[in-house]
Write an enzyme that holds these catalytic residues in place. Structure first.
Site, PDB file in Angstrom:
ATOM      1  CD  GLU A  87      -4.227  -7.803   1.274  1.00  0.00           C
ATOM      2  OE1 GLU A  87      -5.081  -7.124   1.875  1.00  0.00           O
ATOM      3  OE2 GLU A  87      -3.004  -7.559   1.336  1.00  0.00           O
ATOM      4  CD  GLU A 104      -2.922  -1.311   2.242  1.00  0.00           C
ATOM      5  OE1 GLU A 104      -2.829  -0.529   3.190  1.00  0.00           O
ATOM      6  OE2 GLU A 104      -3.843  -2.145   2.127  1.00  0.00           O
TER       7      GLU A 104
HETATM    8  C1  XIL Z   1      -6.029  -6.353   8.016  1.00  0.00           C
HETATM    9  C2  XIL Z   1      -6.380  -7.576   8.836  1.00  0.00           C
HETATM   10  O1  XIL Z   1      -7.374  -8.303   8.187  1.00  0.00           O
HETATM   11  C3  XIL Z   1      -6.827  -7.143  10.172  1.00  0.00           C
HETATM   12  O2  XIL Z   1      -7.101  -8.261  10.967  1.00  0.00           O
HETATM   13  C4  XIL Z   1      -5.746  -6.279  10.825  1.00  0.00           C
HETATM   14  O3  XIL Z   1      -6.201  -5.789  12.034  1.00  0.00           O
HETATM   15  C5  XIL Z   1      -5.370  -5.119   9.913  1.00  0.00           C
HETATM   16  O4  XIL Z   1      -5.026  -5.609   8.670  1.00  0.00           O
HETATM   17  N1  XIL Z   1      -4.796  -4.548   3.431  1.00  0.00           N
HETATM   18  C6  XIL Z   1      -3.830  -5.405   3.884  1.00  0.00           C
HETATM   19  C7  XIL Z   1      -4.106  -6.311   5.016  1.00  0.00           C
HETATM   20  O5  XIL Z   1      -2.749  -5.514   3.280  1.00  0.00           O
HETATM   21  O6  XIL Z   1      -2.972  -6.560   5.799  1.00  0.00           O
HETATM   22  C8  XIL Z   1      -5.218  -5.790   5.877  1.00  0.00           C
HETATM   23  O7  XIL Z   1      -5.538  -6.787   6.815  1.00  0.00           O
HETATM   24  C9  XIL Z   1      -6.406  -5.409   5.046  1.00  0.00           C
HETATM   25  C10 XIL Z   1      -6.059  -4.328   4.087  1.00  0.00           C
END
Ligand code: XIL
Length: 357
Positions: free
Chosen positions: A270, A155
């Site tokens: 994701e 990100e």
């Molecule tokens: C999120 C997890 O799902 C949560 O449990 C945690 O508290 C925060 O992170 N983009 C990402 C992930 O790359 O790491 C994130 O995951 C969601 C958004």
């Protein structure tokens, strides 16, 4: 169209009767899906149900080829204090993956999120470079040869402003400037020259007017990195799809085709469909969720064969979506391939179709 989906061979009884334990993943997987996958399927794994819920472990073994730690490789999990490294969670996830013929993905080395408080005290370029490098050396070094793909930087693009958004503020940008990304990838390459190094981001697919700008900056960043000889091998499209928007299929196709032409691999890392603003009735909602994922995956798979299709969780029972996207009507979110009782939903059939077509 969704009518192109294949019929699912899995029945509720098959899941219930699935052999796990000694027979392990092979029998479970055979029950879930006997087709050959050309694209592996993965999901993020959450440590809490992994330890306490048999059905959760069974679902991961049955459906997944690869797992991504949902937490466990975050700085705040690994490094509660500056001089401390806690590998228990990540080690346990790797052991579970290994024992069940799955691979584990590295998520993530450098991200603005999930940082422990002590990192706020990092100040100056020398200290920042030392801390980042030490982290990458210790973490990647421990899993060298075991975790073969890493989301090195997560990100990086700031989508909150600008026509061509710049880099997102974080302690690394603040102390090291733009070159923090180069430093991270170069350190990762030194630690494990055989690892596949990925730049991962979200917000690239919606027909919402914002995604084209983000794609443009993301592509610019990717080209700049490659021009500078940074060892970048792949691009991750997270795919946290906002259900209320159509997918910009042409935009996604062109973006992925461009990444392909740069010689990079593409990873769906994701995927979930955020259903906060979708209609309540389950059948309607599940159909829209599946249709969005279909459009997204079709655009990608027309341009390239992605290295992985991974969802951010496997069951609606355990999903990050309600943390930020609870529904106004109080109904539970349904963003993932299996429902809260581990029954496959239309989204699963879409994923299965693309993985095995
Ligand atoms: C999120 C997890 O799902 C949560 O449990 C945690 O508290 C925060 O992170 N983009 C990402 C992930 O790359 O790491 C994130 O995951 C969601 C958004």
């Amino acid at each position: 169209m969704l009518s192109r989906r294949r019929a699912l061979s899995l029945t509720a009884t098959a899941i219930g009767a699935m052999a796990v334990g000694a027979a392990g993943r092979t029998a479970a997987r055979a029950a879930a899906d006997s087709r050959i996958r050309h694209i592996p399927y993965g999901a993020c794994v959450n440590y809490v149900p992994l330890n306490r819920e048999f059905e959760y472990r069974t679902a991961l073994k049955s459906y997944c080829d690869q797992l991504t730690p949902e937490g466990g490789l975050f700085w705040f999990d690994l490094r509660p204090a500056r001089d401390q490294f806690k590998f228990e969670m990540a080690d346990a996830m790797l052991a579970f993956a290994d024992a069940n013929e799955m691979t584990l993905r590295g998520h993530t080395l450098v991200w603005y999120g999930a940082m422990p408080d002590w990192t706020k005290a990092i100040s100056g370029a020398a200290e920042a470079e030392r801390e980042m490098t030490t982290h990458i050396e210790r973490v990647m070094g421990r899993y060298r040869g075991k975790i073969k793909t890493w989301h090195v930087v997560n990100e990086a693009i700031d989508d909150s402003k600008g026509d061509v958004p710049g880099l997102r503020p974080n302690i690394w940008l603040q102390n090291l400037g733009d070159k923090y990304i180069d430093l991270a990838f170069r350190a990762a390459r030194r630690v494990d020259p055989a690892a596949e190094l990925v730049l991962n981001d979200y917000g690239l697919e919606a027909a919402d007017g914002v995604a084209p700008k983000k794609r443009q900056s993301f592509l610019k960043l990717i080209r700049d990195l490659l021009d500078r000889g940074v060892p970048l091998h792949g691009v991750g499209l997270q795919g946290h799809i906002l259900g209320e928007h159509q997918i910009d299929r042409d935009g996604v196709y062109e973006f992925v085709a461009e990444i392909r032409s740069l010689g990079l691999s593409v990873h769906v890392t994701e995927l979930d469909v955020i259903d906060k603003a979708l209609p309540g009735p389950v059948a309607v909602r599940d159909a829209v969720v599946a249709a969005r994922a279909y459009d997204f995956l079709e655009a990608i798979c027309t341009a390239i064969q992605p290295s992985i299709i991974a969802t951010w969780g496997i069951t609606d029972r355990y999903t990050w979506v309600p943390i930020y996207n609870k529904r106004g009507d109080g109904l539970p979110n349904r963003p993932l391939p299996l429902d809260a009782n581990y029954q496959p939903k239309p989204l699963w059939r879409v994923i299965d179709y693309f993985c095995s077509k």
